[in-house]
Design a protein around this motif. Structure first.
Motif, PDB file in Angstrom:
ATOM      1  N   ILE A  60       0.836  -1.203   0.000  1.00  9.70           N
ATOM      2  CA  ILE A  60       0.000   0.000   0.000  1.00  9.70           C
ATOM      3  C   ILE A  60       0.874   1.257   0.000  1.00  9.70           C
ATOM      4  CG2 ILE A  60      -1.660   1.330   1.358  1.00  9.70           C
ATOM      5  CD1 ILE A  60      -2.877  -1.327   2.272  1.00  9.70           C
ATOM      6  N   THR A  61       1.959   1.231   0.763  1.00  9.17           N
ATOM      7  CA  THR A  61       2.883   2.370   0.791  1.00  9.17           C
ATOM      8  C   THR A  61       3.452   2.638  -0.591  1.00  9.17           C
ATOM      9  OG1 THR A  61       3.477   1.939   3.107  1.00  9.17           O
ATOM     10  CG2 THR A  61       5.012   3.275   1.801  1.00  9.17           C
ATOM     11  N   ASN A  62       3.876   1.582  -1.282  1.00 10.74           N
ATOM     12  CA  ASN A  62       4.441   1.744  -2.624  1.00 10.74           C
ATOM     13  C   ASN A  62       3.393   2.217  -3.629  1.00 10.74           C
ATOM     14  OD1 ASN A  62       6.994   0.954  -1.788  1.00 10.74           O
ATOM     15  ND2 ASN A  62       6.699  -1.189  -2.324  1.00 10.74           N
ATOM     16  N   GLN A  63       2.172   1.711  -3.493  1.00  8.11           N
ATOM     17  CA  GLN A  63       1.102   2.180  -4.373  1.00  8.11           C
ATOM     18  C   GLN A  63       0.857   3.670  -4.173  1.00  8.11           C
ATOM     19  OE1 GLN A  63      -2.032  -0.577  -3.169  1.00  8.11           O
ATOM     20  NE2 GLN A  63      -1.931  -1.614  -5.148  1.00  8.11           N
ATOM     21  N   GLY A  64       0.858   4.104  -2.928  1.00 10.91           N
ATOM     22  CA  GLY A  64       0.631   5.514  -2.632  1.00 10.91           C
ATOM     23  C   GLY A  64       1.719   6.407  -3.194  1.00 10.91           C
ATOM     24  N   ILE A  65       2.971   5.984  -3.046  1.00 13.50           N
ATOM     25  CA  ILE A  65       4.103   6.767  -3.568  1.00 13.50           C
ATOM     26  C   ILE A  65       3.999   6.895  -5.084  1.00 13.50           C
ATOM     27  CG2 ILE A  65       6.608   6.773  -3.903  1.00 13.50           C
ATOM     28  CD1 ILE A  65       6.835   5.381  -1.157  1.00 13.50           C
ATOM     29  N   LEU A  66       3.725   5.777  -5.765  1.00 12.49           N
ATOM     30  CA  LEU A  66       3.635   5.814  -7.228  1.00 12.49           C
ATOM     31  C   LEU A  66       2.450   6.655  -7.689  1.00 12.49           C
ATOM     32  CD1 LEU A  66       4.521   4.938 -10.027  1.00 12.49           C
ATOM     33  CD2 LEU A  66       3.244   2.811  -9.709  1.00 12.49           C
ATOM     34  N   THR A  72       0.505  13.654  -9.230  1.00 11.25           N
ATOM     35  CA  THR A  72       1.042  14.864  -8.587  1.00 11.25           C
ATOM     36  C   THR A  72       0.087  15.383  -7.503  1.00 11.25           C
ATOM     37  OG1 THR A  72       0.112  16.455 -10.193  1.00 11.25           O
ATOM     38  CG2 THR A  72       2.292  15.494 -10.688  1.00 11.25           C
ATOM     39  N   SER A  73      -0.705  14.496  -6.947  1.00 11.56           N
ATOM     40  CA  SER A  73      -1.631  14.871  -5.869  1.00 11.56           C
ATOM     41  C   SER A  73      -1.393  13.992  -4.647  1.00 11.56           C
ATOM     42  CB  SER A  73      -3.085  14.703  -6.333  1.00 11.56           C
ATOM     43  OG  SER A  73      -3.357  15.518  -7.445  1.00 11.56           O
ATOM     44  N   LYS A  74      -1.560  14.582  -3.477  1.00 14.06           N
ATOM     45  CA  LYS A  74      -1.431  13.831  -2.241  1.00 14.06           C
ATOM     46  C   LYS A  74      -2.592  12.842  -2.111  1.00 14.06           C
ATOM     47  CE  LYS A  74       2.249  15.610  -0.224  1.00 14.06           C
ATOM     48  NZ  LYS A  74       3.408  14.782   0.178  1.00 14.06           N
ATOM     49  N   ASN A  75      -2.337  11.731  -1.438  1.00 14.37           N
ATOM     50  CA  ASN A  75      -3.408  10.765  -1.201  1.00 14.37           C
ATOM     51  C   ASN A  75      -3.326  10.247   0.234  1.00 14.37           C
ATOM     52  OD1 ASN A  75      -1.546   8.420  -1.154  1.00 14.37           O
ATOM     53  ND2 ASN A  75      -1.363   8.776  -3.361  1.00 14.37           N
ATOM     54  N   ASN A  91      -8.890  -6.282   5.483  1.00 12.66           N
ATOM     55  CA  ASN A  91      -8.695  -6.236   4.026  1.00 12.66           C
ATOM     56  C   ASN A  91      -8.438  -4.818   3.507  1.00 12.66           C
ATOM     57  OD1 ASN A  91      -8.356  -7.362   1.520  1.00 12.66           O
ATOM     58  ND2 ASN A  91     -10.529  -7.759   1.146  1.00 12.66           N
ATOM     59  N   MET A  92      -7.497  -4.138   4.137  1.00 10.78           N
ATOM     60  CA  MET A  92      -7.111  -2.810   3.664  1.00 10.78           C
ATOM     61  C   MET A  92      -6.456  -2.892   2.291  1.00 10.78           C
ATOM     62  SD  MET A  92      -8.303  -0.919   5.954  1.00 10.78           S
ATOM     63  CE  MET A  92      -7.716   0.624   5.293  1.00 10.78           C
ATOM     64  N   GLU A  93      -5.915  -4.055   1.946  1.00  9.88           N
ATOM     65  CA  GLU A  93      -5.344  -4.249   0.606  1.00  9.88           C
ATOM     66  C   GLU A  93      -6.392  -3.960  -0.460  1.00  9.88           C
ATOM     67  OE1 GLU A  93      -3.102  -7.688  -2.080  1.00  9.88           O
ATOM     68  OE2 GLU A  93      -4.337  -8.268  -0.372  1.00  9.88           O
ATOM     69  N   ALA A  94      -7.603  -4.479  -0.274  1.00 10.00           N
ATOM     70  CA  ALA A  94      -8.673  -4.279  -1.249  1.00 10.00           C
ATOM     71  C   ALA A  94      -9.159  -2.832  -1.256  1.00 10.00           C
ATOM     72  CB  ALA A  94      -9.836  -5.220  -0.939  1.00 10.00           C
ATOM     73  N   VAL A  95      -9.225  -2.209  -0.078  1.00 13.98           N
ATOM     74  CA  VAL A  95      -9.644  -0.808   0.018  1.00 13.98           C
ATOM     75  C   VAL A  95      -8.684   0.076  -0.777  1.00 13.98           C
ATOM     76  CG1 VAL A  95      -9.987   1.149   1.582  1.00 13.98           C
ATOM     77  CG2 VAL A  95     -10.750  -1.144   2.260  1.00 13.98           C
ATOM     78  N   ALA A  96      -7.387  -0.157  -0.583  1.00 11.73           N
ATOM     79  CA  ALA A  96      -6.380   0.620  -1.291  1.00 11.73           C
ATOM     80  C   ALA A  96      -6.428   0.345  -2.793  1.00 11.73           C
ATOM     81  CB  ALA A  96      -4.991   0.302  -0.740  1.00 11.73           C
ATOM     82  N   ALA A  97      -6.568  -0.925  -3.161  1.00 10.92           N
ATOM     83  CA  ALA A  97      -6.589  -1.301  -4.584  1.00 10.92           C
ATOM     84  C   ALA A  97      -7.747  -0.645  -5.315  1.00 10.92           C
ATOM     85  CB  ALA A  97      -6.671  -2.816  -4.718  1.00 10.92           C
ATOM     86  N   ASN A  98      -8.900  -0.567  -4.672  1.00  9.06           N
ATOM     87  CA  ASN A  98     -10.081   0.037  -5.292  1.00  9.06           C
ATOM     88  C   ASN A  98      -9.815   1.499  -5.662  1.00  9.06           C
ATOM     89  OD1 ASN A  98     -12.968   0.080  -6.017  1.00  9.06           O
ATOM     90  ND2 ASN A  98     -13.165   1.421  -4.245  1.00  9.06           N
ATOM     91  N   PHE A  99      -9.249   2.243  -4.736  1.00 10.73           N
ATOM     92  CA  PHE A  99      -8.940   3.654  -5.002  1.00 10.73           C
ATOM     93  C   PHE A  99      -7.787   3.787  -5.991  1.00 10.73           C
ATOM     94  CE2 PHE A  99      -6.753   7.660  -4.103  1.00 10.73           C
ATOM     95  CZ  PHE A  99      -7.817   8.560  -4.216  1.00 10.73           C
ATOM     96  N   TYR A 100      -6.801   2.939  -5.836  1.00  7.34           N
ATOM     97  CA  TYR A 100      -5.592   2.973  -6.677  1.00  7.34           C
ATOM     98  C   TYR A 100      -5.945   2.839  -8.162  1.00  7.34           C
ATOM     99  CZ  TYR A 100      -0.927   1.295  -8.268  1.00  7.34           C
ATOM    100  OH  TYR A 100       0.283   1.107  -8.904  1.00  7.34           O
ATOM    101  N   TRP A 101      -6.703   1.806  -8.510  1.00  6.58           N
ATOM    102  CA  TRP A 101      -6.998   1.549  -9.922  1.00  6.58           C
ATOM    103  C   TRP A 101      -7.984   2.556 -10.492  1.00  6.58           C
ATOM    104  CZ3 TRP A 101      -3.372  -0.702 -12.148  1.00  6.58           C
ATOM    105  CH2 TRP A 101      -2.699  -1.799 -11.585  1.00  6.58           C
ATOM    106  N   LYS A 102      -8.835   3.132  -9.655  1.00  6.29           N
ATOM    107  CA  LYS A 102      -9.749   4.170 -10.148  1.00  6.29           C
ATOM    108  C   LYS A 102      -8.993   5.446 -10.516  1.00  6.29           C
ATOM    109  CE  LYS A 102     -14.076   2.862  -7.854  1.00  6.29           C
ATOM    110  NZ  LYS A 102     -15.053   3.238  -6.800  1.00  6.29           N
ATOM    111  N   SER A 103      -7.839   5.645  -9.907  1.00  4.43           N
ATOM    112  CA  SER A 103      -7.092   6.895 -10.084  1.00  4.43           C
ATOM    113  C   SER A 103      -5.861   6.751 -10.955  1.00  4.43           C
ATOM    114  CB  SER A 103      -6.654   7.421  -8.707  1.00  4.43           C
ATOM    115  OG  SER A 103      -7.724   7.438  -7.798  1.00  4.43           O
ATOM    116  N   PHE A 104      -5.424   5.521 -11.231  1.00  3.87           N
ATOM    117  CA  PHE A 104      -4.102   5.303 -11.819  1.00  3.87           C
ATOM    118  C   PHE A 104      -4.016   5.669 -13.298  1.00  3.87           C
ATOM    119  CE2 PHE A 104      -0.503   2.808 -13.399  1.00  3.87           C
ATOM    120  CZ  PHE A 104       0.451   3.117 -12.451  1.00  3.87           C
ATOM    121  N   PHE A 105      -4.954   5.200 -14.092  1.00  2.00           N
ATOM    122  CA  PHE A 105      -4.926   5.461 -15.527  1.00  2.00           C
ATOM    123  C   PHE A 105      -5.879   6.592 -15.892  1.00  2.00           C
ATOM    124  CE2 PHE A 105      -3.766   0.834 -15.480  1.00  2.00           C
ATOM    125  CZ  PHE A 105      -2.469   0.985 -15.980  1.00  2.00           C
ATOM    126  N   GLU A 106      -5.584   7.255 -16.997  1.00  2.00           N
ATOM    127  CA  GLU A 106      -6.443   8.342 -17.460  1.00  2.00           C
ATOM    128  C   GLU A 106      -7.662   7.806 -18.211  1.00  2.00           C
ATOM    129  OE1 GLU A 106      -3.882  10.815 -19.743  1.00  2.00           O
ATOM    130  OE2 GLU A 106      -2.647  11.398 -18.022  1.00  2.00           O
TER     131      GLU A 106
END
Length: 241
Positions: A60-66, A72-75, A91-106
């Motif tokens: 989760i830490t690495n996902q947040g950094i990337l 270019t926005s804080k999370n 299951n914080m892994e799933a919580v983080a993944a849900n937000f991560y993939w919604k925000s990662f690609f344009e």
């Protein structure tokens, strides 16, 4: 093939669609392998839960950094990582993944194994990472079939699937870069070559830096030491300096 095995090389077989379909590994790669298998099998549930907690915190830490690098926005991923419990029971892994993939690609994207582009690029990169992780674990005398969290009876590489988790953002970053430089949506030789280069990407330990392939060996060795009681935590590198 024997020469490859004697040099602890992971051999990946691809299917007709040129996607990784099989993995060939050394089964006799460590001089005290039987003793290490025994320690791994006898590992307590509290130990495995703590190791999984640490692994998910790192992921989760690495996902947040990337994600911050890309958007270019804080999370809030640092906060999510701090909420991971032993065994990640909430299951914080799933919580983080849900937000991560919604925000990662344009583009509108859903992460699925058999999903639309760029899932095919991600799958190929993850297969390379999985093979390299399995190779490192095998080289440290560990049994890939026996995971610390993944438990499917059909999964021969459950431990590799566990330990590769914090390294996944390296693949994500590479795929993101490829998408910004290529319009191609199908895997070709050039794109495969770029994904293969993740193994030589530099990662960072406290007082040194090393290629990912070497870092995976250090991580695997530290896990072996956790099983034998010499360490309490897995040695994961930082993906960015």
């Amino acid at each position: 093939m024997n020469l490859l095995i004697n040099n602890n090389t992971a051999l990946i077989i691809c299917n007709r669609s040129h996607l990784p379909n099989g993995l060939f590994l050394n089964l006799n790669s460590h001089h005290i392998q039987q003793e290490l298998f025994k320690r791994q099998i006898q590992a307590s549930q509290p130990l495995k839960k703590k190791l999984w907690q640490q692994t998910i915190v790192e992921k989760i830490t690495n996902q947040g950094i990337l994600l911050e690098k890309i958007t270019t926005s804080k999370n809030s991923f640092h906060f999510l990582a701090s909420k991971v419990l032993s065994g990640d029971t909430t299951n914080m892994e799933a919580v983080a993944a849900n937000f991560y993939w919604k925000s990662f690609f344009e583009i509108d994207f859903k992460r699925e194994r058999f999903g639309n582009y760029p899932n095919n690029f991600l799958n190929y990169g993850y297969a390379i990472l999985r093979a390299a992780t399995a190779r490192a674990l095998s080289g440290s005398g560990l049994l890939n079939t026996l995971g610390i969290h993944h438990k499917s009876k059909y999964n021969a590489f459950a431990l590799a699937d566990d330990i590769m988790e914090p390294f996944r953002p390296i693949v994500d970053e590479t795929v993101h870069t490829i998408m910004h430089h290529y319009d191609e949506q199908n895997l070709n030789t050039e794109i495969k070559s770029m994904l293969l280069q993740i193994l030589t990407r530099t990662v960072y330990f406290k007082n040194e830096k090393s290629p990912l392939m070497v870092a995976l060996q250090k991580t695997a060795s530290s896990l072996q030491q956790c099983y034998t009681g010499k360490r309490k935590k897995i040695k994961y590198p930082k993906l960015w300096n």
